[in-house]
Design an enzyme around this catalytic site. Structure first.
Site, PDB file in Angstrom:
ATOM      1  N   ASP A  19      26.506  47.762   9.686  1.00 59.44           N
ATOM      2  CA  ASP A  19      25.797  46.603   9.133  1.00 59.44           C
ATOM      3  C   ASP A  19      25.203  46.947   7.772  1.00 59.44           C
ATOM      4  OD1 ASP A  19      25.912  45.098  11.776  1.00 59.44           O
ATOM      5  OD2 ASP A  19      24.816  46.904  12.361  1.00 59.44           O
TER       6      ASP A  19
ATOM      7  N   LYS B 102      25.024  41.739   6.729  1.00 55.47           N
ATOM      8  CA  LYS B 102      23.895  41.333   7.595  1.00 55.47           C
ATOM      9  C   LYS B 102      22.698  41.060   6.694  1.00 55.47           C
ATOM     10  CE  LYS B 102      23.313  42.432  12.063  1.00 55.47           C
ATOM     11  NZ  LYS B 102      24.032  41.711  13.141  1.00 55.47           N
TER      12      LYS B 102
ATOM     13  N   HIS C 125      31.219  50.863  17.333  1.00 54.46           N
ATOM     14  CA  HIS C 125      30.153  49.926  16.933  1.00 54.46           C
ATOM     15  C   HIS C 125      28.967  50.687  16.355  1.00 54.46           C
ATOM     16  CE1 HIS C 125      26.926  46.840  18.212  1.00 54.46           C
ATOM     17  NE2 HIS C 125      27.586  46.320  17.199  1.00 54.46           N
ATOM     18  N   ARG C 126      28.543  50.269  15.179  1.00 51.11           N
ATOM     19  CA  ARG C 126      27.410  50.878  14.452  1.00 51.11           C
ATOM     20  C   ARG C 126      27.612  52.377  14.234  1.00 51.11           C
ATOM     21  NH1 ARG C 126      22.172  47.792  17.288  1.00 51.11           N
ATOM     22  NH2 ARG C 126      23.222  45.803  17.575  1.00 51.11           N
TER      23      ARG C 126
ATOM     24  N   HIS D 242      20.677  47.731  10.595  1.00 54.62           N
ATOM     25  CA  HIS D 242      20.912  46.556  11.437  1.00 54.62           C
ATOM     26  C   HIS D 242      19.770  45.550  11.366  1.00 54.62           C
ATOM     27  CE1 HIS D 242      20.933  44.117  15.118  1.00 54.62           C
ATOM     28  NE2 HIS D 242      22.245  44.201  15.031  1.00 54.62           N
TER      29      HIS D 242
ATOM     30  N   ASP E 100      30.318  50.213  22.154  1.00 53.11           N
ATOM     31  CA  ASP E 100      29.238  51.205  22.123  1.00 53.11           C
ATOM     32  C   ASP E 100      29.572  52.415  22.982  1.00 53.11           C
ATOM     33  OD1 ASP E 100      27.325  49.910  20.488  1.00 53.11           O
ATOM     34  OD2 ASP E 100      26.702  48.644  22.149  1.00 53.11           O
TER      35      ASP E 100
ATOM     36  N   GLU F 115      32.524  49.995  12.746  1.00 50.38           N
ATOM     37  CA  GLU F 115      31.764  48.804  12.331  1.00 50.38           C
ATOM     38  C   GLU F 115      30.362  49.254  11.999  1.00 50.38           C
ATOM     39  OE1 GLU F 115      28.954  45.370  13.102  1.00 50.38           O
ATOM     40  OE2 GLU F 115      28.962  47.386  13.934  1.00 50.38           O
TER      41      GLU F 115
ATOM     42  N   GLU G  50      29.974  44.750   8.288  1.00 51.12           N
ATOM     43  CA  GLU G  50      29.280  43.507   8.629  1.00 51.12           C
ATOM     44  C   GLU G  50      28.189  43.248   7.604  1.00 51.12           C
ATOM     45  OE1 GLU G  50      27.484  42.895  12.555  1.00 51.12           O
ATOM     46  OE2 GLU G  50      26.441  41.165  11.700  1.00 51.12           O
TER      47      GLU G  50
HETATM   48  O1  G3P Z   1      30.127  42.977  14.135  1.00 53.76           O
HETATM   49  C1  G3P Z   1      29.978  42.814  15.474  1.00 53.76           C
HETATM   50  C2  G3P Z   1      28.598  43.131  15.983  1.00 53.76           C
HETATM   51  O2  G3P Z   1      28.095  44.257  15.318  1.00 53.76           O
HETATM   52  C3  G3P Z   1      27.658  41.989  15.828  1.00 53.76           C
HETATM   53  O3  G3P Z   1      26.416  42.214  16.418  1.00 53.76           O
HETATM   54  O4  G3P Z   1      24.016  42.671  16.276  1.00 53.76           O
HETATM   55  O5  G3P Z   1      25.565  44.525  16.725  1.00 53.76           O
HETATM   56  O6  G3P Z   1      25.492  43.502  14.480  1.00 53.76           O
HETATM   57  P1  G3P Z   1      25.333  43.273  15.944  1.00 53.76           P
HETATM   58 MG    MG Z   2      27.076  44.625  13.494  1.00 58.62          MG
END
Ligand code: G3P
Ligand code: MG
Length: 253
Positions: A39, A114, A10-11, A52, A239, A37, A112
């Site tokens: 943003d 965003k 994540h990120r 993000h 994470d 993943e 993602e």
């Molecule tokens: O893509 C899943 C997740 O990243 C969504 O939440 O706020 O971390 O972008 P956020």
């Molecule tokens: Mg995200």
């Protein structure tokens, strides 16, 4: 319906590196992750950057909307110092820089979309067209190599579909709408991306029986991750790269 890595960073590097930076992507890579993943939103001059928050302040010092700065003004800013002194000088990366890093290292991307509020259509369009251009003509057209776009913004995904219908899409949701199935069909999405806290075994079964991929965010507890996989979840982002390894879903229970 899920030809992608099942455990995704994540990120970029989860809690181990400053989110949405090249350092984060390198962190995931070093830990063996081959799926990430991150943003993406647009600058004032319409360039996709990896961020993000739609406002400066948390990970990048300053004030104001990302949509009020040009790419040149943003890429000189520090996106690493907030996390720790060893990351000082880590810049805000453009989407193309992150994509180049991932493509060079064979890392699959869940991009993602965003959008800064008010820029949904434009962001979806630009991100999808950028992916289409980056992957056009590459010899490797395996479905697993092509990024998967996702967004909480239905409008952004509609624009992405118009701009590049062949780049796959996933609908991100927090609270599950009654018409989730119709929404997925309307944008020809291949997957539902759901807050794992909102998933039930009944919904998981319905999504899988309807033929969609099922992806969860953001799963940081190995026990919970095991439960979600048992419910039929195809993949999730985490994470906790330190607790949940990239091969977690491939290991026996
Ligand atoms: O893509 C899943 C997740 O990243 C969504 O939440 O706020 O971390 O972008 P956020
Ligand atoms: Mg995200």
């Amino acid at each position: 319906m899920w030809p992608y890595p099942r455990v995704v960073a994540h990120r970029g590097g989860g809690t181990l590196a400053p989110e949405n930076t090249i350092a984060a992507m390198r962190c995931g890579l070093d830990r063996g992750y081959r799926g990430v993943e991150f943003d993406v939103m647009l600058t004032k001059d319409g360039i996709p950057v990896v961020m993000h928050d739609p406002e400066l302040g948390r990970t990048v010092a300053g004030e104001g909307s990302i949509a009020d700065f040009t790419v040149q003004e943003l890429i000189v800013r520090d996106a690493g110092a907030w996390f720790g002194p060893e990351f000082e000088g880590e810049p805000v990366p453009t989407f193309e820089q992150v994509a180049a890093f991932c493509m060079q290292h064979g890392i699959w991307m869940n991009v993602e979309i965003k959008p800064v509020p008010g820029f949904e259509d434009r962001t979806g369009w630009v991100v999808a067209q950028t992916v289409q251009r980056l992957f056009a003509g590459l010899p490797d057209h395996r479905p697993a190599a092509m990024p998967l776009l996702s967004s909480f913004s239905f409008a952004a995904l509609q624009a992405a579909q118009l701009a590049a219908p062949e780049v796959p899409r996933g609908l991100l949701i927090d609270d599950v709408p009654e018409d989730w199935h119709a929404q997925l069909r309307a944008i020809a999405a291949i997957a539902l991306h759901i807050n794992h806290l909102k998933l039930t075994p009944v919904l998981a079964r319905a999504v899988k029986e309807a033929g969609f991929g099922l992806f969860c965010y953001t799963v940081n507890d190995p026990v919970r991750a095991r439960q979600l996989l048992a419910w039929g979840v195809d993949g999730f982002c985490t994470d906790r790269l330190d607790l949940i390894g990239p091969d977690f879903a491939d290991r026996p229970l």
